[in-house]
Design a protein around this motif. Structure first.
Motif, PDB file in Angstrom:
ATOM      1  N   GLY A  53       0.731  -1.254   0.025  1.00 19.21           N
ATOM      2  CA  GLY A  53      -0.148  -0.014  -0.086  1.00 19.21           C
ATOM      3  C   GLY A  53       0.762   1.256  -0.076  1.00 19.21           C
ATOM      4  N   PRO A  54       0.092   2.414  -0.069  1.00 18.74           N
ATOM      5  CA  PRO A  54      -1.387   2.732  -0.533  1.00 18.74           C
ATOM      6  C   PRO A  54      -1.893   2.112  -1.716  1.00 18.74           C
ATOM      7  CG  PRO A  54      -0.369   4.569  -0.377  1.00 18.74           C
ATOM      8  CD  PRO A  54       0.626   3.810  -0.082  1.00 18.74           C
ATOM      9  N   ALA A  55      -2.399   1.026  -2.029  1.00 18.90           N
ATOM     10  CA  ALA A  55      -3.143   0.595  -3.246  1.00 18.90           C
ATOM     11  C   ALA A  55      -4.296  -0.460  -3.160  1.00 18.90           C
ATOM     12  CB  ALA A  55      -1.650  -0.375  -3.679  1.00 18.90           C
ATOM     13  N   SER A  56      -4.923  -0.656  -3.954  1.00 14.01           N
ATOM     14  CA  SER A  56      -6.146  -1.392  -3.964  1.00 14.01           C
ATOM     15  C   SER A  56      -6.119  -2.641  -5.053  1.00 14.01           C
ATOM     16  CB  SER A  56      -7.633  -0.442  -3.777  1.00 14.01           C
ATOM     17  OG  SER A  56      -7.464   0.074  -5.057  1.00 14.01           O
ATOM     18  N   LEU A  57      -6.836  -3.482  -4.873  1.00 13.26           N
ATOM     19  CA  LEU A  57      -7.437  -4.471  -6.036  1.00 13.26           C
ATOM     20  C   LEU A  57      -8.849  -4.638  -5.970  1.00 13.26           C
ATOM     21  CD1 LEU A  57      -4.614  -7.455  -5.329  1.00 13.26           C
ATOM     22  CD2 LEU A  57      -4.895  -6.005  -7.368  1.00 13.26           C
ATOM     23  N   GLU A  58      -9.357  -4.400  -7.324  1.00 13.86           N
ATOM     24  CA  GLU A  58     -10.714  -4.865  -7.486  1.00 13.86           C
ATOM     25  C   GLU A  58     -10.787  -6.090  -8.283  1.00 13.86           C
ATOM     26  OE1 GLU A  58     -12.808  -1.450  -9.101  1.00 13.86           O
ATOM     27  OE2 GLU A  58     -12.451   0.015  -7.069  1.00 13.86           O
ATOM     28  N   PHE A  59     -11.418  -6.921  -7.856  1.00 16.53           N
ATOM     29  CA  PHE A  59     -11.608  -8.031  -8.551  1.00 16.53           C
ATOM     30  C   PHE A  59     -12.979  -8.458  -9.661  1.00 16.53           C
ATOM     31  CE2 PHE A  59      -9.355  -9.106  -4.650  1.00 16.53           C
ATOM     32  CZ  PHE A  59      -8.124  -9.450  -4.968  1.00 16.53           C
ATOM     33  N   GLU A  60     -12.429  -8.902 -10.763  1.00 13.55           N
ATOM     34  CA  GLU A  60     -13.339  -9.283 -11.654  1.00 13.55           C
ATOM     35  C   GLU A  60     -13.672 -10.710 -11.754  1.00 13.55           C
ATOM     36  OE1 GLU A  60     -12.649  -5.843 -15.161  1.00 13.55           O
ATOM     37  OE2 GLU A  60     -11.083  -7.476 -15.121  1.00 13.55           O
ATOM     38  N   ARG A  61     -15.028 -11.235 -12.286  1.00  9.81           N
ATOM     39  CA  ARG A  61     -15.542 -12.205 -12.645  1.00  9.81           C
ATOM     40  C   ARG A  61     -15.210 -12.592 -14.046  1.00  9.81           C
ATOM     41  NH1 ARG A  61     -14.404 -14.062  -7.699  1.00  9.81           N
ATOM     42  NH2 ARG A  61     -15.881 -13.397  -6.092  1.00  9.81           N
ATOM     43  N   VAL A  62     -14.098 -13.411 -14.478  1.00 11.28           N
ATOM     44  CA  VAL A  62     -13.856 -13.551 -15.986  1.00 11.28           C
ATOM     45  C   VAL A  62     -13.702 -15.064 -16.187  1.00 11.28           C
ATOM     46  CG1 VAL A  62     -12.235 -13.011 -17.592  1.00 11.28           C
ATOM     47  CG2 VAL A  62     -12.442 -11.249 -15.884  1.00 11.28           C
ATOM     48  N   LEU A  63     -14.215 -15.227 -17.299  1.00 11.91           N
ATOM     49  CA  LEU A  63     -14.401 -16.721 -17.952  1.00 11.91           C
ATOM     50  C   LEU A  63     -12.961 -17.410 -17.852  1.00 11.91           C
ATOM     51  CD1 LEU A  63     -15.918 -18.893 -18.662  1.00 11.91           C
ATOM     52  CD2 LEU A  63     -15.852 -18.451 -21.007  1.00 11.91           C
ATOM     53  N   ASP A  64     -12.364 -18.478 -17.308  1.00 10.59           N
ATOM     54  CA  ASP A  64     -11.289 -19.280 -17.547  1.00 10.59           C
ATOM     55  C   ASP A  64     -10.318 -18.670 -16.522  1.00 10.59           C
ATOM     56  OD1 ASP A  64     -12.197 -20.746 -19.717  1.00 10.59           O
ATOM     57  OD2 ASP A  64     -11.497 -19.334 -21.007  1.00 10.59           O
ATOM     58  N   TYR A  65     -10.862 -17.688 -15.465  1.00 14.21           N
ATOM     59  CA  TYR A  65      -9.937 -17.297 -14.239  1.00 14.21           C
ATOM     60  C   TYR A  65     -10.632 -17.405 -13.083  1.00 14.21           C
ATOM     61  CZ  TYR A  65      -6.926 -14.740 -17.870  1.00 14.21           C
ATOM     62  OH  TYR A  65      -6.185 -14.396 -18.659  1.00 14.21           O
ATOM     63  N   PRO A  66      -9.743 -18.226 -12.298  1.00  8.47           N
ATOM     64  CA  PRO A  66     -10.286 -18.691 -10.865  1.00  8.47           C
ATOM     65  C   PRO A  66     -10.425 -17.184 -10.122  1.00  8.47           C
ATOM     66  CG  PRO A  66      -8.127 -19.087 -11.061  1.00  8.47           C
ATOM     67  CD  PRO A  66      -8.393 -18.757 -12.429  1.00  8.47           C
ATOM     68  N   PRO A  67     -11.439 -17.336  -8.888  1.00  7.93           N
ATOM     69  CA  PRO A  67     -11.374 -16.342  -8.098  1.00  7.93           C
ATOM     70  C   PRO A  67     -10.046 -15.644  -7.565  1.00  7.93           C
ATOM     71  CG  PRO A  67     -13.093 -17.677  -7.510  1.00  7.93           C
ATOM     72  CD  PRO A  67     -12.145 -18.637  -8.663  1.00  7.93           C
ATOM     73  N   GLY A  68      -9.923 -14.380  -7.811  1.00  3.31           N
ATOM     74  CA  GLY A  68      -8.618 -13.615  -7.584  1.00  3.31           C
ATOM     75  C   GLY A  68      -7.688 -13.590  -8.496  1.00  3.31           C
ATOM     76  N   ALA A  69      -7.740 -14.126  -9.582  1.00  2.00           N
ATOM     77  CA  ALA A  69      -6.561 -13.998 -10.599  1.00  2.00           C
ATOM     78  C   ALA A  69      -7.035 -13.082 -11.862  1.00  2.00           C
ATOM     79  CB  ALA A  69      -6.684 -15.482 -11.358  1.00  2.00           C
ATOM     80  N   ALA A  70      -8.381 -12.513 -11.644  1.00  2.00           N
ATOM     81  CA  ALA A  70      -8.452 -11.240 -12.611  1.00  2.00           C
ATOM     82  C   ALA A  70      -8.820 -10.009 -11.890  1.00  2.00           C
ATOM     83  CB  ALA A  70      -9.646 -11.692 -13.692  1.00  2.00           C
TER      84      ALA A  70
END
Length: 410
Positions: free
Chosen positions: A115-132
């Motif tokens: 930090g200071p930084a942030s990660l916003e996660f996306e649901r993307v086909l073929d990527y497991p949770p957290g990888a996009a």
């Protein structure tokens, strides 16, 4: 006198606030050390596919709006929507994330949000949770000028690629890399060890890619990275690299007779760490380090190469947290008051007794451990079978090499 008082008052009002580093360099180092210990203390044993609030002011936010802000708190990646490592006036904020390896379920990709930084996660086909995800870095000042630039430090599993999608760009990380963003959200990807593929570009270790341009990385952008908390401690090389022009032997020392059995093929790319007269300290793609003659290398290293006679000191994990776990192996296992047969026996344990591992002795023959009963003592390394992966050389030396009175060997 009144004039002097007014001038002094104006100076107090107009001078910018001092950073921790400007006040006291020791305080600055303490900010770094505290965060590193917190990461290991609270998040080293987090489960795979979880995010962990490691240090400072971290917020884990779920898709349903639930939040976790307690240091050491965790949240499953399948439920998480956002991780924030916020600015903190007195601490360095870090979040630690683990994404399970697709091949070895016990291994994982490590993501360290600095930090200071942030990660916003996306649901993307073929990527497991957290990888996009989308990475955002703040422009707010750090509590200490000797902390790394905000961003995301990534280490792939030991025997697999980390397949990620960052800010809309496909990434295949084969080793360790650092991700930064500019004000428009564009990624800069710096390869620390082995190569990283960004889209259709190959970024070799020692280089950074921003948009479509690949150049030797800016060393300031990778300064002070907390590599000692990664599963594998990877040292940051000099910017750029060198290409071997003819097959040659790797050398143990900068001397023509000090060669090893390791042969380095022509065309191999190596990282540079320093030089000694006509020799260069290099790291091969598999992590092995040694010396090669300047004559067999084509250099692409901007700036001066530091002079050294020995390999650079490897960062050490701090003493304090439990750094590994194991079990005893012999029918009778003597734990002693100090690292040697001459010390008194503190306790005897049966086989398969669980141990927490904290440190090693100066000769690497003994481990400082703690039993399930809370007895802390020393045991010979040959009597311990690790049940968590660790390298002996990564363990710190204990500040206290003996707690009991020495006796004759028994």
């Amino acid at each position: 006198m009144r004039c002097i008082f007014l001038i002094a008052t104006l100076l107090i009002i107009t001078l910018p606030p001092m950073t921790v580093d400007a006040q006291n360099e020791g305080e600055c180092q303490s900010v770094y050390d505290t965060a590193v210990r917190d990461v290991l203390e609270y998040c080293l044993w987090a489960e795979n596919n979880t995010a962990c609030a490691a240090s400072g002011a971290v917020t884990l936010e779920a898709e349903d709006g639930a939040t976790m802000m307690e240091i050491g708190g965790t949240m499953a990646m399948e439920a998480i929507a956002l991780v924030r490592a916020d600015s903190d006036n007195s601490a360095w904020s870090i979040a630690s994330l683990r994404l399970a390896d697709s091949i070895d379920p016990l291994d994982f990709t490590t993501l360290l949000l600095l930090g200071p930084a942030s990660l916003e996660f996306e649901r993307v086909l073929d990527y497991p949770p957290g990888a996009a995800f989308n990475l955002f870095t703040d422009s707010e000042p750090l509590p200490c000028s000797k902390l790394p630039r905000p961003g995301l430090l990534v280490q792939a599993p030991a025997k697999n690629l980390a397949l990620l999608r960052g800010n809309g760009v496909a990434l295949a990380i084969n080793g360790t890399a650092m991700l930064h963003t500019d004000e428009d959200g564009n990624l800069t990807v710096s390869a620390i060890i082995r190569e990283t593929i960004q889209g259709d570009m190959i970024i070799f270790s020692g280089y950074s890619a921003h948009k479509t341009k690949i150049v030797p990385f800016d060393p300031d952008s990778l300064a002070h990275l907390p590599v000692e908390v990664l599963p594998r401690i990877d040292q940051v090389p000099l910017p750029g690299s060198a290409v071997v022009q003819e097959q040659t032997a790797l050398h143990l020392r900068p001397h023509p007779e000090a060669y090893r059995s390791t042969l380095v093929r022509a065309g191999s790319r190596v990282n540079i760490f320093g030089q000694s007269e006509d020799w260069l300290m290099v790291r091969l793609v598999d992590g092995e380090m040694g010396w090669l003659s300047h004559d067999v290398l084509e250099l692409d290293v901007p700036g001066a190469i530091p002079v050294m006679d020995e390999p650079p000191a490897k960062p050490q994990r701090p003493f304090g947290p439990v750094l590994a776990r194991g079990v005893t192996t012999a029918d009778t296992n003597n734990l002693r008051d100090g690292p040697g047969q001459e010390y008194a026996i503190a306790v005897q344990l049966p086989p398969n007794a669980a141990l927490d591992i904290y440190a090693r002795s100066l000769d690497d023959d003994w481990l400082l451990v703690e039993t399930t009963a809370g007895i802390r003592a020393w045991i010979n390394v040959t009597l311990v079978k690790p049940n968590t992966p660790f390298n002996l050389e990564d363990l710190p030396y204990s500040p206290d090499m003996g707690t009991g009175s020495a006796q004759n060997p028994t």
